[in-house]
Write a protein that holds these residues in place. Sequence first.
Motif, PDB file in Angstrom:
ATOM      1  N   ASP A  51       0.824  -1.214   0.000  1.00  0.00           N
ATOM      2  CA  ASP A  51       0.000   0.000   0.000  1.00  0.00           C
ATOM      3  C   ASP A  51       0.858   1.264   0.000  1.00  0.00           C
ATOM      4  N   ARG A  56      -1.324   3.908  -2.219  1.00  0.00           N
ATOM      5  CA  ARG A  56      -2.652   3.841  -1.590  1.00  0.00           C
ATOM      6  C   ARG A  56      -2.613   4.443  -0.189  1.00  0.00           C
ATOM      7  N   ALA A  75      -5.335   7.408   3.644  1.00  0.00           N
ATOM      8  CA  ALA A  75      -5.718   6.730   2.402  1.00  0.00           C
ATOM      9  C   ALA A  75      -5.851   7.757   1.286  1.00  0.00           C
ATOM     10  N   ALA A  76      -4.986   7.645   0.295  1.00  0.00           N
ATOM     11  CA  ALA A  76      -4.933   8.622  -0.793  1.00  0.00           C
ATOM     12  C   ALA A  76      -6.230   8.684  -1.592  1.00  0.00           C
ATOM     13  N   GLN A  77      -6.926   7.566  -1.750  1.00  0.00           N
ATOM     14  CA  GLN A  77      -8.145   7.566  -2.566  1.00  0.00           C
ATOM     15  C   GLN A  77      -9.347   8.159  -1.862  1.00  0.00           C
ATOM     16  N   THR A  78      -9.408   8.046  -0.529  1.00  0.00           N
ATOM     17  CA  THR A  78     -10.618   8.458   0.180  1.00  0.00           C
ATOM     18  C   THR A  78     -10.482   9.728   1.002  1.00  0.00           C
ATOM     19  N   HIS A 112      -8.053  16.247  -1.745  1.00  0.00           N
ATOM     20  CA  HIS A 112      -9.174  15.992  -0.834  1.00  0.00           C
ATOM     21  C   HIS A 112      -9.537  17.252  -0.058  1.00  0.00           C
TER      22      HIS A 112
END
Length: 166
Positions: A51, A56, A75-78, A112
């Motif tokens: 990860d 991630r 968490a890079a995506q969320t 984000h």
Amino acid sequence: MSNPLTELEVMRSVAEDAPECVRVRGLTRENAVSEERLRAHGITGESWAEDITTGRLSGWVARKGGQIVGYCFGAAQTGEVVVLVLLPPEEGRGLGKRLLQLVVDDLRRVGHSRIFLGCAADPAVRSYGFYRHLGWVSTGTLDQHGDEVLELPVSNPCVRDSQTSL
């Protein structure tokens, strides 16, 4: 003259940090999670390293005398701050705020505007007051683990200056 064995270094995490992060996760004062319990949830040194390698997870580690004494990952995506860990001797010195700010900065850099985390809903638990003191606010919801979901308002920098030395 400074003693290199007691100097604190904060640096971006690398895949090689992951096994030690897994081990340290079980040594915290509150909310310790053993290697066995992490493994039961699919979290191992190998999966954590992957990860980090793939991006991630974005994280920062603090070392003293070459050993990890704290870390924070997001968490890079969320946009979720997934873990903040300090060994008990490092508590109350500003290190948790510094690590948290570095991860918040990383998550904002990748776009984000909503930064969130799961936190104990029990006011007797240290993290409850820690995050609220830094300006995190409750969403009024619980995550899948029964933790209260907190958000950091966009206008709140979390702490004033993440580059402040400890």
